[in-house]
Design a protein around this motif. Sequence first.
Motif, mmCIF file in Angstrom:
data_model
loop_
_atom_site.group_PDB
_atom_site.id
_atom_site.type_symbol
_atom_site.label_atom_id
_atom_site.label_comp_id
_atom_site.label_asym_id
_atom_site.label_seq_id
_atom_site.Cartn_x
_atom_site.Cartn_y
_atom_site.Cartn_z
ATOM 1 N N GLY A 36 0.815 -1.188 0.077
ATOM 2 C CA GLY A 36 0.003 -0.021 -0.021
ATOM 3 C C GLY A 36 0.868 1.213 0.047
ATOM 4 N N ASP A 37 2.118 1.230 0.197
ATOM 5 C CA ASP A 37 3.063 2.344 0.122
ATOM 6 C C ASP A 37 3.273 2.810 -1.335
ATOM 7 N N ASP A 38 2.727 3.897 -1.893
ATOM 8 C CA ASP A 38 2.779 4.246 -3.002
ATOM 9 C C ASP A 38 4.073 5.175 -3.153
ATOM 10 N N GLY A 39 4.730 5.503 -2.225
ATOM 11 C CA GLY A 39 5.660 6.485 -2.331
ATOM 12 C C GLY A 39 5.292 8.033 -2.149
ATOM 13 N N SER A 40 3.935 8.194 -2.146
ATOM 14 C CA SER A 40 3.558 9.531 -2.114
ATOM 15 C C SER A 40 3.845 10.190 -0.668
ATOM 16 N N GLY A 41 3.962 9.420 0.459
ATOM 17 C CA GLY A 41 4.229 9.830 1.803
ATOM 18 C C GLY A 41 2.865 10.223 2.473
ATOM 19 N N VAL A 78 -5.859 6.835 -0.372
ATOM 20 C CA VAL A 78 -5.012 6.445 0.660
ATOM 21 C C VAL A 78 -5.485 4.845 1.000
ATOM 22 N N HIS A 79 -4.282 4.329 1.202
ATOM 23 C CA HIS A 79 -4.563 2.977 1.241
ATOM 24 C C HIS A 79 -4.978 2.244 2.684
ATOM 25 N N ALA A 80 -4.911 3.128 3.680
ATOM 26 C CA ALA A 80 -5.365 2.553 4.981
ATOM 27 C C ALA A 80 -5.462 3.919 5.815
ATOM 28 N N VAL A 81 -6.694 3.680 6.667
ATOM 29 C CA VAL A 81 -6.945 4.664 7.741
ATOM 30 C C VAL A 81 -7.593 4.006 8.935
ATOM 31 N N ALA A 82 -6.615 4.324 10.052
ATOM 32 C CA ALA A 82 -7.265 3.714 11.300
ATOM 33 C C ALA A 82 -7.760 4.532 12.041
ATOM 34 N N ILE A 83 -9.041 4.310 12.424
ATOM 35 C CA ILE A 83 -10.044 5.293 13.097
ATOM 36 C C ILE A 83 -10.239 4.938 14.464
ATOM 37 N N GLN A 84 -10.156 5.886 15.373
ATOM 38 C CA GLN A 84 -10.689 5.793 16.802
ATOM 39 C C GLN A 84 -11.560 7.175 16.980
ATOM 40 N N ALA A 85 -12.880 6.698 16.859
ATOM 41 C CA ALA A 85 -14.102 7.502 17.006
ATOM 42 C C ALA A 85 -14.775 7.381 18.322
ATOM 43 N N SER A 86 -15.069 8.497 18.910
ATOM 44 C CA SER A 86 -16.048 8.287 20.305
ATOM 45 C C SER A 86 -16.582 9.575 20.521
#
Length: 90
Positions: A36-41, A78-86
């Motif tokens: 998933g790392d596309d080199g874009s940062g 974006v390849h991945a987004v970790a979500i912490q929602a409260s």
Amino acid sequence: MSRPLAEEMHDLLTAAFAPTRLEIVNDSARHSGHAGDDGSGESHFTVVIEAPAFAEMNRLARQRAVIGALGDIVGQRVHAVAIQASAPTQ
């Protein structure tokens, strides 16, 4: 040149939820060379969001709401987004 994705994500989530807390962390450097790392940062992010709108939602509903608010960013830009929602009371 386009603006950083973190800024775009911040604006979309602020408009959708009026959060009391919002942190968007670019984790891309930790995933350099991985799937998933596309080199874009700008391939991996963590979103920590607290909003009154989440008070009546379970964890899955909160995550779906955040992903929905981010539109084409998740999975396409974006390849991945970790979500912490409260909710603020949690």
